[in-house]
Design an enzyme around this catalytic site. Structure first.
Site, PDB file in Angstrom:
ATOM      1  N   TYR A  69      -2.098-103.247   2.256  1.00  0.00           N
ATOM      2  CA  TYR A  69      -2.884-104.493   2.456  1.00  0.00           C
ATOM      3  C   TYR A  69      -4.150-104.354   1.707  1.00  0.00           C
ATOM      4  CZ  TYR A  69      -6.054-107.997   4.067  1.00  0.00           C
ATOM      5  OH  TYR A  69      -6.975-108.951   4.043  1.00  0.00           O
ATOM      6  N   GLU A  79     -13.561 -87.948   7.177  1.00  0.00           N
ATOM      7  CA  GLU A  79     -13.552 -88.800   6.076  1.00  0.00           C
ATOM      8  C   GLU A  79     -14.606 -90.104   6.243  1.00  0.00           C
ATOM      9  OE1 GLU A  79      -9.239 -87.126   5.671  1.00  0.00           O
ATOM     10  OE2 GLU A  79     -10.581 -87.546   7.146  1.00  0.00           O
ATOM     11  N   CYS A 104     -12.879 -89.634  11.999  1.00  0.00           N
ATOM     12  CA  CYS A 104     -12.518 -88.659  11.305  1.00  0.00           C
ATOM     13  C   CYS A 104     -13.683 -88.353  10.343  1.00  0.00           C
ATOM     14  CB  CYS A 104     -11.325 -88.871  10.412  1.00  0.00           C
ATOM     15  SG  CYS A 104      -9.523 -89.087  11.255  1.00  0.00           S
TER      16      CYS A 104
END
Length: 235
Positions: A124, A56, A54
């Protein structure tokens, strides 16, 4: 409503998207991010059936290649300039590598920049050992922090971690930062804040400290847990 730095990042993503064109299915999204020094990094996705990254994630790599500090803001847009929220994989990666980053995304109230940790409740968290941290401040506190008069800050749903951190002051015309070290993080209820805590924050009393906390975090209640963060400046 975006602040000036958030808008700069979004504008950079839109500008990058503007050069993608409309006939290349491999590159359909652009992203931009700003580090604590005010540098902006841009990139585009590399779509592929094997799982190309992606936009990002490309920006994370671009920033790392330029030896950027921690990223403070990120935004992604389609080539039609539509603001896109990050996918789950990107959210987890940003959280792990830049846990104090804010992400621009569309909400029911319009465009907002929200902490990436708020996009992954109960996530997490692998960020504790590796990531550089940011502690954000209103610019009104710069002189008091720089002089050593203010040595603590009280945070609500805004976690800090012991260790080195950039103390980031968000002025309208750009960031200013100081190298800091978070000495301790102590959980307290708002009603338990003391005059000694107030003096570390360079205010006169616990009552004044609580009033300031409520103005910064509307809706915080006396029984809510906050964190008293003690810090010092690094050379």
């Amino acid at each position: 409503m975006l602040d000036p730095q958030e808008q700069r990042v979004l504008d950079a993503a839109v500008a990058q998207a503007g050069v993608l064109g409309t006939d290349n299915p491999a590159h359909t999204v652009a992203a931009a991010a700003m580090d604590t020094a005010g540098r902006i990094f841009t990139g585009v996705n590399a779509h592929h059936f094997t799982g190309g990254p992606c936009a990002e994630l490309v920006v994370l790599g671009m920033a790392a290649a330029a030896q950027a500090g921690p990223l403070a803001i990120m935004a992604a847009v389609s080539r039609e300039a539509r603001v896109l929220p990050p996918c789950g994989r990107c959210r987890q990666t940003i959280l792990d590598q830049h846990p104090d980053c804010f992400v621009v995304l569309p909400t029911s109230a319009g465009l907002q920049a929200l902490p990436v940790r708020d996009l992954l409740p109960y996530a997490y968290d692998a960020s504790r050992t590796a990531a550089e941290r940011i502690v954000r401040f209103s610019p009104q506190y710069y002189d008091r922090v720089a002089s050593g008069a203010k040595r603590a800050t009280t945070r609500y749903r805004d976690p800090c971690a012991v260790g080195p951190a950039w103390l980031l002051f968000e002025f309208p015309d750009g960031y200013q930062r100081l190298p800091g070290f978070v000495e301790s993080v102590q959980g307290k209820r708002v009603c338990e804040l003391s005059d000694d805590d107030a003096r570390l924050e360079d205010v006169s009393s616990a009552a004044e400290l609580r009033d300031g906390l409520r103005s910064h975090y509307p809706g915080v209640a006396d029984e809510d847990m906050v964190e008293l963060v003690r810090f010092s400046l690094r050379d």
